[in-house]
Write a protein that holds these residues in place. Structure first.
Motif, mmCIF file in Angstrom:
data_model
loop_
_atom_site.group_PDB
_atom_site.id
_atom_site.type_symbol
_atom_site.label_atom_id
_atom_site.label_comp_id
_atom_site.label_asym_id
_atom_site.label_seq_id
_atom_site.Cartn_x
_atom_site.Cartn_y
_atom_site.Cartn_z
ATOM 1 N N THR A 1 0.826 -1.211 0.000
ATOM 2 C CA THR A 1 0.000 0.000 0.000
ATOM 3 C C THR A 1 0.854 1.253 0.000
ATOM 4 O OG1 THR A 1 -1.703 -1.206 1.210
ATOM 5 C CG2 THR A 1 -1.868 1.185 1.211
ATOM 6 N N LYS A 2 1.889 1.234 0.807
ATOM 7 C CA LYS A 2 2.783 2.401 0.866
ATOM 8 C C LYS A 2 3.520 2.593 -0.453
ATOM 9 C CE LYS A 2 6.582 4.301 3.567
ATOM 10 N NZ LYS A 2 7.546 4.070 4.655
ATOM 11 N N LEU B 1 2.465 1.722 -3.458
ATOM 12 C CA LEU B 1 1.514 2.150 -4.491
ATOM 13 C C LEU B 1 1.013 3.574 -4.273
ATOM 14 C CD1 LEU B 1 -0.573 -1.094 -5.017
ATOM 15 C CD2 LEU B 1 1.209 -0.158 -6.498
ATOM 16 N N SER B 2 1.093 4.064 -3.057
ATOM 17 C CA SER B 2 0.582 5.423 -2.778
ATOM 18 C C SER B 2 1.610 6.489 -3.127
ATOM 19 C CB SER B 2 0.197 5.545 -1.311
ATOM 20 O OG SER B 2 1.346 5.444 -0.482
ATOM 21 N N LEU B 3 2.819 6.123 -3.470
ATOM 22 C CA LEU B 3 3.823 7.129 -3.824
ATOM 23 C C LEU B 3 3.515 7.717 -5.113
ATOM 24 C CD1 LEU B 3 7.117 5.374 -2.677
ATOM 25 C CD2 LEU B 3 5.905 7.223 -1.539
#
Length: 60
Positions: free
Chosen positions: A55-56, A58-60
């Motif tokens: 998740t981290k 992909l959120s960049l």
């Protein structure tokens, strides 16, 4: 010369099954390692940690 060739050939025949035994041991070790990885990765804590990393990333 023919006698020496015959002796070498006889020695090689004695070790003919060793390759198969080594292959079986490596395969068994790989299966055991895969089972260990599956049991580790299917635990809730590790799954949550991996999902957090994904998740981290992909959120960049």
């Amino acid at each position: 010369m023919n006698r020496q060739f015959q002796e070498i050939r006889d020695q090689l025949r004695e070790e003919q099954g060793s390759t198969t035994a080594e292959f079986a041991m490596v395969t068994l070790a790989a299966v055991a390692f895969a089972g260990l990885l599956i049991s580790i990765l299917s635990s809730g804590d590790v799954r949550g940690m991996l999902m957090g990393l994904i998740t981290k990333a992909l959120s960049l």
